[in-house]
Design an enzyme around this catalytic site. Structure first.
Site, PDB file in Angstrom:
ATOM      1  N   ARG A  43       2.978   2.472 -18.592  1.00 27.30           N
ATOM      2  CA  ARG A  43       2.838   3.733 -18.964  1.00 27.30           C
ATOM      3  C   ARG A  43       3.224   4.218 -20.396  1.00 27.30           C
ATOM      4  NH1 ARG A  43       2.639   3.394 -13.794  1.00 27.30           N
ATOM      5  NH2 ARG A  43       1.185   4.637 -12.713  1.00 27.30           N
ATOM      6  N   ASP A 111       7.704 -10.044 -12.249  1.00 25.87           N
ATOM      7  CA  ASP A 111       8.141 -11.063 -13.233  1.00 25.87           C
ATOM      8  C   ASP A 111       8.964 -12.017 -12.873  1.00 25.87           C
ATOM      9  OD1 ASP A 111      10.604  -9.552 -13.670  1.00 25.87           O
ATOM     10  OD2 ASP A 111       9.669  -8.177 -15.258  1.00 25.87           O
ATOM     11  N   HIS A 128       6.237  -5.428  -5.001  1.00 21.31           N
ATOM     12  CA  HIS A 128       4.821  -5.554  -5.492  1.00 21.31           C
ATOM     13  C   HIS A 128       4.568  -7.128  -5.439  1.00 21.31           C
ATOM     14  CE1 HIS A 128       4.776  -1.287  -6.896  1.00 21.31           C
ATOM     15  NE2 HIS A 128       4.492  -1.139  -5.782  1.00 21.31           N
ATOM     16  N   CYS A 139      -7.423 -18.883   2.580  1.00 29.00           N
ATOM     17  CA  CYS A 139      -6.753 -19.913   3.441  1.00 29.00           C
ATOM     18  C   CYS A 139      -5.100 -19.490   3.366  1.00 29.00           C
ATOM     19  CB  CYS A 139      -7.154 -21.079   3.318  1.00 29.00           C
ATOM     20  SG  CYS A 139      -6.409 -21.816   1.687  1.00 29.00           S
ATOM     21  N   CYS A 164      -9.825 -24.672  -0.273  1.00 30.64           N
ATOM     22  CA  CYS A 164     -10.929 -24.148   0.549  1.00 30.64           C
ATOM     23  C   CYS A 164     -11.985 -23.643  -0.277  1.00 30.64           C
ATOM     24  CB  CYS A 164     -10.379 -23.117   1.771  1.00 30.64           C
ATOM     25  SG  CYS A 164     -10.047 -21.566   0.977  1.00 30.64           S
ATOM     26  N   SER A 203       8.856   5.083 -13.790  1.00 31.56           N
ATOM     27  CA  SER A 203       8.333   6.323 -13.941  1.00 31.56           C
ATOM     28  C   SER A 203       8.457   7.006 -12.570  1.00 31.56           C
ATOM     29  CB  SER A 203       6.756   6.227 -14.528  1.00 31.56           C
ATOM     30  OG  SER A 203       6.022   5.552 -13.649  1.00 31.56           O
TER      31      SER A 203
END
Ligand code: NAD
Length: 263
Positions: A43, A111, A128, A139, A164, A203
């Site tokens: 942001r 990261d 996240h 798979c 796969c 944020s």
């Protein structure tokens, strides 16, 4: 020291004093913790991420549209080239852990810099996911991101799973994907058990993660917010420090350890 500088120093000492008695501190980190390592946040103006709308790289489009995947891999390749290293904000978390005061870091970042800084993996909850690995959506095969990026560098614009043939993707939680239940349960448990919650460089608008500081505060934990700019939760916080995470978080940890009452 001028008046503004003295006020900032006083605010820091006061925040350190609030953390002095805390035994189970949770640090909640956002993209602002890693901007000093050269990784742009979402942001703030300028930088790599401002050229991409993360919603355009959301999960549904990633799965349905090869063009979106090609764009995502180009971005991944650019991020991989940054070769970011931990900065003093990451190291401050390690210092808190070494002092026996850190219950864990809940990070929105993908990261891997908290573990690079030396925090044991069991103290890091990546809500996240991680950009350090890829995962096959068919798979479940996982592998190091470097392998996938090497294939992109070699000319594959949208590399497929070598096992796969399925779609592979960074092992991150994109817009439209759910946080894995076990990871979220761990973040909630850390929040429920903490006596202080320090939100840094976020944020505080990305849900559900941004609900954690609210929960921590409601249950009586001390809430400290460190950010370059105001956040929607500043009014809820016991202390708000505006400025750079790489300067303020180490200073806050020093102040907290200094102010610790003798047992
Ligand atoms: P955000 O981009 O929404 O907010 C970052 C906040 O940090 C902003 O309020 C900004 O003013 C502040 N900030 C930036 N640099 C700072 C600094 N040096 N010191 C203090 N404050 C600073 O990020 P978010 O709240 O983490 O949410 C965005 C989502 O995108 C999250 O999921 C995030 O992890 C992900 N993301 C991750 C990375 C990464 O892994 N490094 C980078 C970009 C985005």
């Amino acid at each position: 020291m001028d008046v503004a500088g003295q006020a900032a120093a006083d605010a820091l000492e006061r925040a350190g004093g609030l953390l002095a008695g805390a035994e189970r501190v949770v640090v909640f980190s956002g993209a602002g913790v890693s901007t000093d390592s050269g990784i742009p946040d979402f942001r703030s103006p300028g930088g790599l991420w401002s050229r991409y709308d993360p919603r355009e790289l959301g999960f549904r489009r990633y799965v349905s549209d090869p063009g979106t995947r090609r764009l995502a891999w180009r971005l991944r390749r650019e991020l991989h080239r940054l070769e970011a290293r931990p900065n003093p904000a990451h190291l401050a978390c390690v210092r808190l852990a070494e002092a026996g005061r850190l219950a864990g870091v809940i990070t929105q970042n993908i990261d891997g810099l908290h573990t690079d800084a030396g925090l044991p993996a069991e103290l890091v909850c990546e809500v996240h996911g991680t950009g350090r690995q890829f995962v096959c959506l068919a798979c479940g095969e996982r592998g190091p991101m470097g392998e996938a990026v090497a294939r992109v560098e070699a000319g594959e614009e949208d590399p497929a799973c070598l096992t796969c043939g399925g779609i592979i993707k960074a092992a991150t939680v994109s817009f439209g994907q759910n946080i894995p239940a076990d990871v979220w349960a761990r973040a909630e448990a850390l929040t429920a058990a903490c006596d202080a919650f320090v939100a840094v460089g976020s944020s505080l608008v990305v849900q559900p993660a941004a609900g954690l500081p609210v929960r921590a505060s409601r249950q009586g934990a001390t809430l400290v917010i460190v950010n370059r700019e105001p956040t929607p939760l500043d009014d809820l916080a016991d202390a708000v420090l505006h400025g750079e995470a790489g300067t303020l978080l180490p200073a806050l940890v020093s102040a907290a350890l200094r102010a610790r009452p003798q047992r």
